[in-house]
Design a protein around this motif. Structure first.
Motif, PDB file in Angstrom:
ATOM      1  N   ALA A 138       5.861  -0.215  12.620  1.00 34.95           N
ATOM      2  CA  ALA A 138       5.189  -0.634  13.539  1.00 34.95           C
ATOM      3  C   ALA A 138       5.662  -0.716  15.043  1.00 34.95           C
ATOM      4  O   ALA A 138       6.889  -0.221  15.194  1.00 34.95           O
ATOM      5  CB  ALA A 138       5.239  -2.236  12.854  1.00 34.95           C
ATOM      6  N   TYR A 139       5.243  -1.540  15.958  1.00 36.30           N
ATOM      7  CA  TYR A 139       6.288  -2.342  17.378  1.00 36.30           C
ATOM      8  C   TYR A 139       7.744  -2.316  16.259  1.00 36.30           C
ATOM      9  O   TYR A 139       7.894  -3.049  15.932  1.00 36.30           O
ATOM     10  CB  TYR A 139       5.988  -2.478  18.565  1.00 36.30           C
ATOM     11  CG  TYR A 139       6.186  -2.269  19.387  1.00 36.30           C
ATOM     12  CD1 TYR A 139       6.271  -0.804  20.199  1.00 36.30           C
ATOM     13  CD2 TYR A 139       6.595  -3.117  19.973  1.00 36.30           C
ATOM     14  CE1 TYR A 139       6.826  -1.576  21.576  1.00 36.30           C
ATOM     15  CE2 TYR A 139       7.493  -3.251  20.957  1.00 36.30           C
ATOM     16  CZ  TYR A 139       7.742  -2.297  21.544  1.00 36.30           C
ATOM     17  OH  TYR A 139       8.584  -2.602  23.044  1.00 36.30           O
ATOM     18  N   PRO A 140       8.427  -1.622  17.517  1.00 28.16           N
ATOM     19  CA  PRO A 140      10.146  -1.672  16.686  1.00 28.16           C
ATOM     20  C   PRO A 140      10.593  -4.040  17.355  1.00 28.16           C
ATOM     21  O   PRO A 140      11.168  -4.118  15.857  1.00 28.16           O
ATOM     22  CB  PRO A 140      10.937  -1.814  17.872  1.00 28.16           C
ATOM     23  CG  PRO A 140      10.617  -0.043  18.419  1.00 28.16           C
ATOM     24  CD  PRO A 140       9.095  -0.759  17.963  1.00 28.16           C
ATOM     25  N   ALA A 141       9.463  -4.704  17.273  1.00 27.62           N
ATOM     26  CA  ALA A 141       9.196  -5.916  18.527  1.00 27.62           C
ATOM     27  C   ALA A 141       8.968  -6.263  16.388  1.00 27.62           C
ATOM     28  O   ALA A 141       9.815  -7.809  16.205  1.00 27.62           O
ATOM     29  CB  ALA A 141       9.121  -6.416  19.583  1.00 27.62           C
ATOM     30  N   CYS A 142       8.354  -5.699  15.780  1.00 26.34           N
ATOM     31  CA  CYS A 142       7.761  -6.207  14.752  1.00 26.34           C
ATOM     32  C   CYS A 142       8.107  -6.021  13.280  1.00 26.34           C
ATOM     33  O   CYS A 142       8.456  -6.505  12.180  1.00 26.34           O
ATOM     34  CB  CYS A 142       6.435  -5.447  14.513  1.00 26.34           C
ATOM     35  SG  CYS A 142       5.808  -6.607  15.776  1.00 26.34           S
ATOM     36  N   GLN A 143       9.080  -4.789  13.597  1.00 25.16           N
ATOM     37  CA  GLN A 143      10.548  -5.187  12.485  1.00 25.16           C
ATOM     38  C   GLN A 143      10.695  -6.660  11.821  1.00 25.16           C
ATOM     39  O   GLN A 143      10.931  -6.313  10.461  1.00 25.16           O
ATOM     40  CB  GLN A 143      11.558  -4.411  12.689  1.00 25.16           C
ATOM     41  CG  GLN A 143      12.771  -4.183  11.723  1.00 25.16           C
ATOM     42  CD  GLN A 143      13.865  -3.562  11.932  1.00 25.16           C
ATOM     43  OE1 GLN A 143      14.630  -2.719  13.448  1.00 25.16           O
ATOM     44  NE2 GLN A 143      14.498  -2.943  11.303  1.00 25.16           N
ATOM     45  N   PRO A 144      11.453  -7.366  12.593  1.00 25.50           N
ATOM     46  CA  PRO A 144      12.029  -8.686  11.348  1.00 25.50           C
ATOM     47  C   PRO A 144      10.270  -9.493  10.656  1.00 25.50           C
ATOM     48  O   PRO A 144      10.272  -9.807   9.456  1.00 25.50           O
ATOM     49  CB  PRO A 144      12.339  -9.848  12.183  1.00 25.50           C
ATOM     50  CG  PRO A 144      12.649  -8.424  13.685  1.00 25.50           C
ATOM     51  CD  PRO A 144      11.604  -7.500  13.507  1.00 25.50           C
ATOM     52  N   GLU A 145       9.367  -9.404  10.847  1.00 29.70           N
ATOM     53  CA  GLU A 145       7.696  -9.293  10.304  1.00 29.70           C
ATOM     54  C   GLU A 145       7.630  -9.304   9.372  1.00 29.70           C
ATOM     55  O   GLU A 145       7.567  -9.309   8.539  1.00 29.70           O
ATOM     56  CB  GLU A 145       7.483  -9.711  11.395  1.00 29.70           C
ATOM     57  CG  GLU A 145       7.152 -11.149  12.472  1.00 29.70           C
ATOM     58  CD  GLU A 145       5.697 -10.578  13.470  1.00 29.70           C
ATOM     59  OE1 GLU A 145       5.969  -9.979  14.693  1.00 29.70           O
ATOM     60  OE2 GLU A 145       4.745 -11.113  13.047  1.00 29.70           O
ATOM     61  N   VAL A 146       7.994  -6.990   9.367  1.00 28.17           N
ATOM     62  CA  VAL A 146       7.488  -6.469   8.113  1.00 28.17           C
ATOM     63  C   VAL A 146       8.551  -6.777   7.484  1.00 28.17           C
ATOM     64  O   VAL A 146       8.209  -6.943   5.742  1.00 28.17           O
ATOM     65  CB  VAL A 146       7.853  -5.119   8.473  1.00 28.17           C
ATOM     66  CG1 VAL A 146       7.811  -3.792   7.315  1.00 28.17           C
ATOM     67  CG2 VAL A 146       7.091  -4.520   9.517  1.00 28.17           C
ATOM     68  N   GLU A 147       9.634  -7.294   7.535  1.00 23.35           N
ATOM     69  CA  GLU A 147      11.334  -7.567   6.777  1.00 23.35           C
ATOM     70  C   GLU A 147      10.582  -8.646   5.866  1.00 23.35           C
ATOM     71  O   GLU A 147      11.008  -8.513   4.696  1.00 23.35           O
ATOM     72  CB  GLU A 147      12.672  -6.814   7.248  1.00 23.35           C
ATOM     73  CG  GLU A 147      12.170  -5.115   7.549  1.00 23.35           C
ATOM     74  CD  GLU A 147      14.215  -5.112   8.148  1.00 23.35           C
ATOM     75  OE1 GLU A 147      14.427  -6.277   8.489  1.00 23.35           O
ATOM     76  OE2 GLU A 147      14.406  -3.860   7.955  1.00 23.35           O
ATOM     77  N   LEU A 148      10.473  -9.711   6.729  1.00 26.72           N
ATOM     78  CA  LEU A 148      10.600 -10.969   5.681  1.00 26.72           C
ATOM     79  C   LEU A 148       9.046 -10.909   5.377  1.00 26.72           C
ATOM     80  O   LEU A 148       9.467 -11.639   4.713  1.00 26.72           O
ATOM     81  CB  LEU A 148      10.339 -11.921   7.443  1.00 26.72           C
ATOM     82  CG  LEU A 148      11.550 -12.161   7.814  1.00 26.72           C
ATOM     83  CD1 LEU A 148      10.842 -13.050   8.972  1.00 26.72           C
ATOM     84  CD2 LEU A 148      12.114 -12.795   7.418  1.00 26.72           C
ATOM     85  N   ALA A 149       8.175 -10.165   4.980  1.00 25.32           N
ATOM     86  CA  ALA A 149       6.742  -9.964   4.486  1.00 25.32           C
ATOM     87  C   ALA A 149       7.102  -9.313   3.339  1.00 25.32           C
ATOM     88  O   ALA A 149       6.517  -9.005   2.975  1.00 25.32           O
ATOM     89  CB  ALA A 149       6.152  -9.158   4.884  1.00 25.32           C
ATOM     90  N   GLY A 150       8.955  -8.674   3.125  1.00 23.65           N
ATOM     91  CA  GLY A 150       9.174  -8.013   2.235  1.00 23.65           C
ATOM     92  C   GLY A 150       8.502  -6.524   2.086  1.00 23.65           C
ATOM     93  O   GLY A 150       8.757  -5.976   0.882  1.00 23.65           O
TER      94      GLY A 150
END
Length: 193
Positions: A138-150
């Protein structure tokens, strides 16, 4: 290869290139693509945005083209589609709040159908809770969302894409050649030169 019926969920201020280029490329090779937006009908338009780096710490956002929808979200039956495309831009941040959008996204994952998500499109996947144990770019700013979603966020170049199972994902529109090629492979599309 038979033509596939593909659903593309878009919204106002989705990224211009991430809507227009896959839509046109998929049509060009013979697939049927229905571009829909909750609350709008076929013939309505969504405003797109062009995102680019022009010397700031993050991307700048400029008005893009108006994109005309060719199907009505309220009328679709997700079961009738073979695959899903989720463009990025700002649209996913509000589209993910719509329960019908989330249900549609979940259908494609539960059925194991091909899904292509680029840039901020990962926000819709995270909200649908389909990233657990998956790798998703994803766009790098979405990294936390990807990781928080497992999910696992891969560090790949902006012009690369990654396929894992039925999911093709990429950081942003510079990855279109790899992103579209990998999605076409998942669809079973053969192009002969």
């Amino acid at each position: 290869m038979g033509a596939k019926k593909i659903l593309m969920i878009v919204g106002d201020f989705g990224e211009d290139y991430e809507i227009m280029v896959p839509f046109q490329a998929l049509l060009a090779v013979g697939h049927q693509v229905h571009a829909v937006c909750p609350g709008k009908v076929a013939g309505d338009q969504v405003a797109t945005a062009i995102h680019d780096f022009i010397g700031f710490q993050t991307y700048a956002e400029l008005k893009g083209h108006n994109f005309t929808l060719n199907a009505t979200f309220a009328d679709i039956a997700v079961e009738s589609y073979d695959a899903l495309v989720v463009p990025g831009g700002r649209a996913p941040e509000y589209l993910r709040l719509d329960p019908a959008v989330i249900a549609a996204v979940r259908h494609f994952f539960e059925a194991g159908k091909p899904v292509a998500a680029i840039c901020h499109g990962a926000q819709m996947l995270a909200a649908a809770q389909v990233l657990e144990g998956r790798t998703c770019s994803a766009y790098p700013a979405c990294q936390p969302e990807v990781e928080l979603a497992g999910g696992t966020y891969p560090r790949i170049a902006v012009d690369e894409a990654i396929t894992e199972g039925n999911l093709v994902s990429a950081p942003a529109w510079p990855a279109h050649p790899a992103f579209i090629a990998q999605f076409l492979a998942l669809l079973g599309t053969r192009i002969s030169l």
